[in-house]
Design an enzyme around this catalytic site. Structure first.
Site, PDB file in Angstrom:
ATOM      1  N   HIS B  47       0.843  -1.190   0.000  1.00 53.67           N
ATOM      2  CA  HIS B  47       0.000   0.000   0.000  1.00 53.67           C
ATOM      3  C   HIS B  47       0.883   1.247   0.000  1.00 53.67           C
ATOM      4  CE1 HIS B  47      -3.686  -2.216   1.926  1.00 53.67           C
ATOM      5  NE2 HIS B  47      -3.257  -2.790   0.817  1.00 53.67           N
ATOM      6  N   GLU B  49       0.737   3.932   1.739  1.00 55.26           N
ATOM      7  CA  GLU B  49       1.114   4.389   3.082  1.00 55.26           C
ATOM      8  C   GLU B  49       2.275   3.570   3.647  1.00 55.26           C
ATOM      9  OE1 GLU B  49      -1.868   3.448   1.936  1.00 55.26           O
ATOM     10  OE2 GLU B  49      -3.441   3.989   3.358  1.00 55.26           O
TER      11      GLU B  49
END
Lengths: 145, 145
Positions: B47, B49
């Site tokens: 991901h 993040e």
């Protein structure tokens, strides 16, 4: 769980909080083994479960570990539970329950929500006493030092 | 958020679900930028993040990112929220809310539990329309293909 406990003992010997994990495939073959390495890697996300999951995924070269079982000495935290869901594991077997930072049976209870689209089979408390004793002895050592 | 949106557009251009993230330090300097790379890396935990957090931690060579802000175009999932807590980020700014897989304002609500020992400042809905439009357009493209 014997192999996961052996990994946890390796962690303790290296000054790491003793948590160990292994990944086995659908045939029961071990794909990966890892222990908590937060201090050695200076990475608070270097949990035994996440390292084992990453190693098994890399070994397989596949996106998911849908036939696999994670066996870990401690209830996974919310971060590792998220990785377990993302990788679609079939089963999670854990030893000691973790009321302080567990994310499966405590706190966020990751697999209890409809928004967690994958829920593995969960088996907690396997050789719980031995798994918990390793942690207790490790922290007792710090208190007496 | 402009830089995070640029990262999200890069993701879309590469056939990835368009989510982008940046990490800035206490002085506002950008430490890392990343976009969702699940398909390219064949890793469901890649991901935006988490990749940005890992890159910032590596760039810093420090265990925690206690002065840092994560800015991301979509509400973080439970896995990324766990990493944010582990790395003790100061602040999380996100764009679109994610009722389907979000783990901050939806589902497990990671930071709403006493067992999550670190809670960053949370600011959601920043340039929400633009962030959500990128996702909507991306999935609309698939439906019409």
């Amino acid at each position: 769980m014997e192999l996961a406990l052996a990994q946890a003992r390796l962690a303790a010997a290296g000054g790491e909080v003793p948590v160990g994990a292994i990944i086995t495939d659908g045939a029961g073959q071990v794909l990966a083994a890892a222990h908590n390495s937060v201090e050695a890697m200076r990475d608070p996300t270097a949990h035994a479960e996440f390292l084992a999951l990453a190693a098994a995924r890399a070994a397989r070269g596949e996106k998911y570990l849908a036939d696999c079982t994670l066996t870990v000495t401690l209830e996974p935290c919310v971060f590792c539970a998220g990785a377990i869901a993302a990788l679609r594991l079939r089963r999670v077997v854990f030893g000691a329950y973790d009321p302080k930072t567990g994310g499966v049976e405590h706190g966020p209870r990751v697999f209890a929500h409809a928004t967690t689209h994958h829920k593995p089979e969960l088996i907690g408390g396997v050789r719980e006493g031995e798994c918990a004793a390793l942690l207790k002895d490790f922290f007792a050592g710090f208190r007496h030092a």
